[in-house]
Design a protein around this motif. Structure first.
Motif, PDB file in Angstrom:
ATOM      1  N   VAL A   7       0.860  -1.184   0.000  1.00 43.06           N
ATOM      2  CA  VAL A   7       0.000   0.000   0.000  1.00 43.06           C
ATOM      3  C   VAL A   7       0.897   1.235   0.000  1.00 43.06           C
ATOM      4  O   VAL A   7       1.706   1.407   0.919  1.00 43.06           O
ATOM      5  CB  VAL A   7      -0.928  -0.006   1.238  1.00 43.06           C
ATOM      6  N   PRO A   8       0.789   2.111  -1.030  1.00 42.75           N
ATOM      7  CA  PRO A   8       1.710   3.245  -1.133  1.00 42.75           C
ATOM      8  C   PRO A   8       1.443   4.356  -0.113  1.00 42.75           C
ATOM      9  O   PRO A   8       2.382   4.916   0.436  1.00 42.75           O
ATOM     10  CB  PRO A   8       1.507   3.748  -2.556  1.00 42.75           C
ATOM     11  N   THR A   9       0.182   4.688   0.141  1.00 44.23           N
ATOM     12  CA  THR A   9      -0.193   5.741   1.081  1.00 44.23           C
ATOM     13  C   THR A   9      -1.453   5.305   1.816  1.00 44.23           C
ATOM     14  O   THR A   9      -2.103   4.341   1.419  1.00 44.23           O
ATOM     15  CB  THR A   9      -0.493   7.081   0.371  1.00 44.23           C
ATOM     16  N   ARG A  10      -1.812   6.046   2.875  1.00 44.95           N
ATOM     17  CA  ARG A  10      -3.044   5.701   3.609  1.00 44.95           C
ATOM     18  C   ARG A  10      -4.198   5.646   2.608  1.00 44.95           C
ATOM     19  O   ARG A  10      -4.457   6.608   1.891  1.00 44.95           O
ATOM     20  CB  ARG A  10      -3.327   6.744   4.683  1.00 44.95           C
ATOM     21  N   THR A  11      -4.871   4.503   2.568  1.00 43.72           N
ATOM     22  CA  THR A  11      -5.873   4.251   1.531  1.00 43.72           C
ATOM     23  C   THR A  11      -7.076   3.539   2.122  1.00 43.72           C
ATOM     24  O   THR A  11      -6.925   2.671   2.986  1.00 43.72           O
ATOM     25  CB  THR A  11      -5.263   3.365   0.415  1.00 43.72           C
ATOM     26  N   ALA A  12      -8.248   3.890   1.631  1.00 45.80           N
ATOM     27  CA  ALA A  12      -9.474   3.188   2.029  1.00 45.80           C
ATOM     28  C   ALA A  12      -9.418   1.750   1.525  1.00 45.80           C
ATOM     29  O   ALA A  12      -8.914   1.480   0.432  1.00 45.80           O
ATOM     30  CB  ALA A  12     -10.695   3.896   1.456  1.00 45.80           C
ATOM     31  N   MET A  13      -9.944   0.844   2.317  1.00 49.08           N
ATOM     32  CA  MET A  13      -9.915  -0.564   1.935  1.00 49.08           C
ATOM     33  C   MET A  13     -10.700  -0.834   0.651  1.00 49.08           C
ATOM     34  O   MET A  13     -10.349  -1.736  -0.100  1.00 49.08           O
ATOM     35  CB  MET A  13     -10.449  -1.427   3.079  1.00 49.08           C
ATOM     36  N   THR A  14     -11.734  -0.067   0.398  1.00 48.89           N
ATOM     37  CA  THR A  14     -12.475  -0.265  -0.855  1.00 48.89           C
ATOM     38  C   THR A  14     -11.597   0.060  -2.060  1.00 48.89           C
ATOM     39  O   THR A  14     -11.681  -0.617  -3.087  1.00 48.89           O
ATOM     40  CB  THR A  14     -13.744   0.605  -0.880  1.00 48.89           C
ATOM     41  N   ILE A  15     -10.736   1.047  -1.917  1.00 48.29           N
ATOM     42  CA  ILE A  15      -9.820   1.410  -3.014  1.00 48.29           C
ATOM     43  C   ILE A  15      -8.756   0.333  -3.192  1.00 48.29           C
ATOM     44  O   ILE A  15      -8.434  -0.055  -4.319  1.00 48.29           O
ATOM     45  CB  ILE A  15      -9.162   2.784  -2.754  1.00 48.29           C
ATOM     46  N   VAL A  16      -8.222  -0.165  -2.094  1.00 49.12           N
ATOM     47  CA  VAL A  16      -7.234  -1.250  -2.174  1.00 49.12           C
ATOM     48  C   VAL A  16      -7.869  -2.463  -2.850  1.00 49.12           C
ATOM     49  O   VAL A  16      -7.272  -3.079  -3.734  1.00 49.12           O
ATOM     50  CB  VAL A  16      -6.689  -1.618  -0.780  1.00 49.12           C
ATOM     51  N   SER A  17      -9.094  -2.772  -2.460  1.00 58.41           N
ATOM     52  CA  SER A  17      -9.812  -3.895  -3.068  1.00 58.41           C
ATOM     53  C   SER A  17      -9.961  -3.685  -4.575  1.00 58.41           C
ATOM     54  O   SER A  17      -9.763  -4.611  -5.362  1.00 58.41           O
ATOM     55  CB  SER A  17     -11.184  -4.031  -2.420  1.00 58.41           C
TER      56      SER A  17
END
Length: 93
Positions: free
Chosen positions: A23-33
């Motif tokens: 994960v490159p930066t703080r990211t919402a889990m929906t975006i990571v998904s």
């Protein structure tokens, strides 16, 4: 695996079914998904596989975190197994 307590847990999965995402930066889990599966609805799979990496709510993951995820071709089989385990006489439980 869907157990009688209506809680989904994954057994220890063979490494051939697992890949990793940084994960490159703080990211919402929906975006990571979405970045991994092109589907925002699979965030819960990522959360269940990586519970130890979350503090509090599972909605965001911090940058620099490496998440393991199930390869996409296996994910569809998991969805099918969950559906078969939770549908009886045409009703979801």
């Amino acid at each position: 695996m869907y157990n009688i307590l209506k809680r989904i847990d994954f057994p220890e999965l063979d490494s051939q079914y697992i890949e990793y995402y940084d994960v490159p930066t703080r990211t919402a889990m929906t975006i990571v998904s979405y970045k991994i599966y092109e589907d925002i609805k699979s965030w819960w799979i990522l959360y269940l596989l990586n519970k130890d990496k979350f503090e509090g709510a599972p909605f965001y993951v911090e940058g620099g975190t490496q998440l393991k995820y199930i390869k996409d071709e296996i994910r569809s089989a998991i969805y099918q197994d969950i559906t078969q385990a939770t549908v009886f006489s045409g009703r979801h439980y």
